[in-house]
Design a protein around this motif. Sequence first.
Motif, PDB file in Angstrom:
ATOM      1  N   THR A 126       0.856  -1.032  -0.076  1.00  0.00           N
ATOM      2  CA  THR A 126       0.007   0.068  -0.062  1.00  0.00           C
ATOM      3  C   THR A 126       1.015   1.315   0.151  1.00  0.00           C
ATOM      4  O   THR A 126       1.719   1.209   0.920  1.00  0.00           O
ATOM      5  CB  THR A 126      -1.076   0.085   1.284  1.00  0.00           C
ATOM      6  OG1 THR A 126       0.071  -0.052   2.499  1.00  0.00           O
ATOM      7  CG2 THR A 126      -1.782  -1.237   1.164  1.00  0.00           C
ATOM      8  N   PRO A 128       2.247   5.238   0.616  1.00  0.00           N
ATOM      9  CA  PRO A 128       1.895   6.050   1.586  1.00  0.00           C
ATOM     10  C   PRO A 128       0.569   6.902   1.193  1.00  0.00           C
ATOM     11  O   PRO A 128       0.479   7.338  -0.086  1.00  0.00           O
ATOM     12  CB  PRO A 128       3.339   6.666   1.646  1.00  0.00           C
ATOM     13  CG  PRO A 128       4.004   6.393   0.628  1.00  0.00           C
ATOM     14  CD  PRO A 128       3.492   5.148  -0.170  1.00  0.00           C
ATOM     15  N   ALA A 129       0.140   7.476   2.150  1.00  0.00           N
ATOM     16  CA  ALA A 129      -1.206   8.158   2.175  1.00  0.00           C
ATOM     17  C   ALA A 129      -1.012   9.732   1.562  1.00  0.00           C
ATOM     18  O   ALA A 129      -1.541   9.965   0.513  1.00  0.00           O
ATOM     19  CB  ALA A 129      -1.586   8.542   3.509  1.00  0.00           C
ATOM     20  N   GLY A 130      -0.005  10.397   1.890  1.00  0.00           N
ATOM     21  CA  GLY A 130       0.233  11.947   1.296  1.00  0.00           C
ATOM     22  C   GLY A 130       1.677  11.973   0.991  1.00  0.00           C
ATOM     23  O   GLY A 130       2.480  11.375   1.631  1.00  0.00           O
ATOM     24  N   ARG A 133       4.210  12.999   4.073  1.00  0.00           N
ATOM     25  CA  ARG A 133       4.938  12.011   4.693  1.00  0.00           C
ATOM     26  C   ARG A 133       6.358  11.973   4.479  1.00  0.00           C
ATOM     27  O   ARG A 133       7.274  11.739   5.244  1.00  0.00           O
ATOM     28  CB  ARG A 133       4.276  10.591   4.395  1.00  0.00           C
ATOM     29  CG  ARG A 133       4.968   9.291   5.275  1.00  0.00           C
ATOM     30  CD  ARG A 133       4.561   8.391   4.612  1.00  0.00           C
ATOM     31  NE  ARG A 133       5.372   7.203   4.458  1.00  0.00           N
ATOM     32  CZ  ARG A 133       6.660   7.046   4.126  1.00  0.00           C
ATOM     33  NH1 ARG A 133       7.396   8.151   3.995  1.00  0.00           N
ATOM     34  NH2 ARG A 133       7.330   5.840   4.056  1.00  0.00           N
TER      35      ARG A 133
END
Length: 138
Positions: A126, A128-130, A133
């Motif tokens: 998965t 990273p979200a943004g 980071r």
Amino acid sequence: MAVLEINTNPTRRDLWWFGLLLPLFVAVVGSVVWRRTGSLTPATLLWSAGGLLSGVFACWPASRRRIYVAWMYAVFPIGWVLSHLLLGGIYFLVITPIGISLRVLRGDPLDRGFRREASSYWTAHTPPAGVDRYLRQF
């Protein structure tokens, strides 16, 4: 790359340190021999030979490199044996128990087992979200 290499081309600083530590080493070894044997004769012979070698080293600059290289060749087997014993001891007394305990407690942490029924060994990742980071590394 070898674990130990013999320095056959010492610098002036190497020779200076060797000349400074040689009499100290001979004095300590002679004292240990005297305490272990209880006899002054072997210690006196050792101190005399070491004093003569230190005197030649100090008074005859042309001999310094030869004495240094000869000493390094003479003590190389001691360093070779000790370094291999130390590395073997660390491997068998530290690394091997860690590996065995990881296998016993957690199975295979890298999931390297062979699975016939698996169509692929790919593991999903998965992202990273943004992007922010990446600015917080720690």
